[in-house]
Design a protein around this motif. Structure first.
Motif, PDB file in Angstrom:
ATOM      1  N   LEU A 157       0.831  -1.208   0.000  1.00 12.29           N
ATOM      2  CA  LEU A 157       0.000   0.000   0.000  1.00 12.29           C
ATOM      3  C   LEU A 157       0.863   1.255   0.000  1.00 12.29           C
ATOM      4  O   LEU A 157       0.535   2.244  -0.671  1.00 12.29           O
ATOM      5  CB  LEU A 157      -0.914   0.017   1.227  1.00 12.29           C
ATOM      6  N   LEU A 158       1.944   1.234   0.747  1.00  9.18           N
ATOM      7  CA  LEU A 158       2.844   2.385   0.785  1.00  9.18           C
ATOM      8  C   LEU A 158       3.486   2.635  -0.581  1.00  9.18           C
ATOM      9  O   LEU A 158       3.687   3.790  -0.970  1.00  9.18           O
ATOM     10  CB  LEU A 158       3.911   2.198   1.861  1.00  9.18           C
ATOM     11  N   LEU A 159       3.816   1.570  -1.295  1.00  6.74           N
ATOM     12  CA  LEU A 159       4.351   1.733  -2.648  1.00  6.74           C
ATOM     13  C   LEU A 159       3.322   2.393  -3.561  1.00  6.74           C
ATOM     14  O   LEU A 159       3.641   3.296  -4.334  1.00  6.74           O
ATOM     15  CB  LEU A 159       4.778   0.383  -3.221  1.00  6.74           C
ATOM     16  N   ALA A 160       2.085   1.926  -3.476  1.00  3.93           N
ATOM     17  CA  ALA A 160       1.020   2.515  -4.293  1.00  3.93           C
ATOM     18  C   ALA A 160       0.798   3.975  -3.912  1.00  3.93           C
ATOM     19  O   ALA A 160       0.641   4.843  -4.783  1.00  3.93           O
ATOM     20  CB  ALA A 160      -0.261   1.701  -4.134  1.00  3.93           C
ATOM     21  N   LEU A 161       0.786   4.252  -2.616  1.00  2.32           N
ATOM     22  CA  LEU A 161       0.623   5.630  -2.147  1.00  2.32           C
ATOM     23  C   LEU A 161       1.772   6.495  -2.651  1.00  2.32           C
ATOM     24  O   LEU A 161       1.558   7.604  -3.150  1.00  2.32           O
ATOM     25  CB  LEU A 161       0.553   5.667  -0.618  1.00  2.32           C
ATOM     26  N   GLY A 162       2.992   5.995  -2.526  1.00  4.57           N
ATOM     27  CA  GLY A 162       4.154   6.750  -2.997  1.00  4.57           C
ATOM     28  C   GLY A 162       4.065   7.055  -4.479  1.00  4.57           C
ATOM     29  O   GLY A 162       4.379   8.170  -4.918  1.00  4.57           O
ATOM     30  N   ASN A 163       3.618   6.095  -5.262  1.00  8.47           N
ATOM     31  CA  ASN A 163       3.456   6.301  -6.696  1.00  8.47           C
ATOM     32  C   ASN A 163       2.428   7.392  -6.978  1.00  8.47           C
ATOM     33  O   ASN A 163       2.653   8.280  -7.812  1.00  8.47           O
ATOM     34  CB  ASN A 163       3.064   4.994  -7.379  1.00  8.47           C
ATOM     35  N   ALA A 164       1.308   7.345  -6.299  1.00  5.85           N
ATOM     36  CA  ALA A 164       0.270   8.370  -6.494  1.00  5.85           C
ATOM     37  C   ALA A 164       0.777   9.747  -6.080  1.00  5.85           C
ATOM     38  O   ALA A 164       0.523  10.741  -6.763  1.00  5.85           O
ATOM     39  CB  ALA A 164      -0.984   7.997  -5.706  1.00  5.85           C
ATOM     40  N   LEU A 165       1.517   9.794  -4.980  1.00  5.83           N
ATOM     41  CA  LEU A 165       2.076  11.069  -4.524  1.00  5.83           C
ATOM     42  C   LEU A 165       3.079  11.631  -5.534  1.00  5.83           C
ATOM     43  O   LEU A 165       3.117  12.843  -5.776  1.00  5.83           O
ATOM     44  CB  LEU A 165       2.719  10.902  -3.146  1.00  5.83           C
ATOM     45  N   LEU A 166       3.883  10.759  -6.127  1.00  7.25           N
ATOM     46  CA  LEU A 166       4.817  11.202  -7.170  1.00  7.25           C
ATOM     47  C   LEU A 166       4.057  11.822  -8.333  1.00  7.25           C
ATOM     48  O   LEU A 166       4.468  12.854  -8.882  1.00  7.25           O
ATOM     49  CB  LEU A 166       5.657  10.030  -7.674  1.00  7.25           C
ATOM     50  N   GLN A 167       2.957  11.212  -8.715  1.00  9.37           N
ATOM     51  CA  GLN A 167       2.168  11.697  -9.848  1.00  9.37           C
ATOM     52  C   GLN A 167       1.587  13.084  -9.595  1.00  9.37           C
ATOM     53  O   GLN A 167       1.345  13.827 -10.544  1.00  9.37           O
ATOM     54  CB  GLN A 167       1.041  10.713 -10.182  1.00  9.37           C
ATOM     55  N   THR A 168       1.364  13.419  -8.333  1.00 10.60           N
ATOM     56  CA  THR A 168       0.807  14.741  -8.009  1.00 10.60           C
ATOM     57  C   THR A 168       1.886  15.763  -7.691  1.00 10.60           C
ATOM     58  O   THR A 168       1.577  16.905  -7.377  1.00 10.60           O
ATOM     59  CB  THR A 168      -0.174  14.663  -6.817  1.00 10.60           C
ATOM     60  N   GLY A 169       3.138  15.333  -7.741  1.00 11.85           N
ATOM     61  CA  GLY A 169       4.236  16.261  -7.455  1.00 11.85           C
ATOM     62  C   GLY A 169       4.524  16.445  -5.981  1.00 11.85           C
ATOM     63  O   GLY A 169       5.284  17.338  -5.608  1.00 11.85           O
ATOM     64  N   GLU A 170       3.944  15.604  -5.151  1.00 17.94           N
ATOM     65  CA  GLU A 170       4.192  15.689  -3.698  1.00 17.94           C
ATOM     66  C   GLU A 170       5.415  14.832  -3.374  1.00 17.94           C
ATOM     67  O   GLU A 170       5.318  13.759  -2.793  1.00 17.94           O
ATOM     68  CB  GLU A 170       2.954  15.232  -2.936  1.00 17.94           C
ATOM     69  N   PHE A 171       6.576  15.343  -3.760  1.00 21.57           N
ATOM     70  CA  PHE A 171       7.795  14.547  -3.727  1.00 21.57           C
ATOM     71  C   PHE A 171       8.255  14.180  -2.317  1.00 21.57           C
ATOM     72  O   PHE A 171       8.700  13.052  -2.087  1.00 21.57           O
ATOM     73  CB  PHE A 171       8.906  15.246  -4.507  1.00 21.57           C
TER      74      PHE A 171
END
Length: 120
Positions: A88-102
């Motif tokens: 889940l954390l990997l999926a969350l991290g991927n979504a955050l990357l897509q929104t620019g929340e680095f």
């Protein structure tokens, strides 16, 4: 006393609505997973809410609805044991990357994939 009865009734109603949605949409649960998660959350069924929040997050990712996915993955993480959180954390991290929340993405990904002390 009256408030307690109302709360119990509301919880039961939310659980029944969630169960009805499961039955009606059994062949396409991912389309209504977010709604089911909401009703299970409000009905006091965190395990089922977690299951459907994760499903809703996965669907949101497929639709490129990154912020929606972030919300659902965070909801799912709140009810997931530590041992089951890395995916889940990997999926969350991927979504955050897509929104620019680095910074938030880095934190999620580091938590998901802890490095051995020798590589830090």
């Amino acid at each position: 006393m009256g408030r307690r009865i109302t709360t119990i009734y509301d919880d039961l109603l939310h659980r029944r609505v969630a169960a009805a949605l499961e039955g009606i949409h059994e062949d396409r649960l991912d389309e209504v997973a977010g709604l089911i998660a909401q009703h299970y959350t409000e009905g006091g069924q965190p395990e089922l809410a977690t299951k459907y929040a994760r499903l809703a997050g996965e669907r949101a990712m497929r639709l490129a609805a990154w912020k929606t996915a972030i919300g659902f993955f965070r909801q799912a993480l709140a009810g997931t044991s530590a041992a089951d959180q890395p995916e889940l954390l990997l999926a969350l991290g991927n979504a955050l990357l897509q929104t620019g929340e680095f910074a938030a993405a880095e934190e999620a990904l580091r938590t998901a994939l802890p490095m051995p002390p020798t590589q830090r």
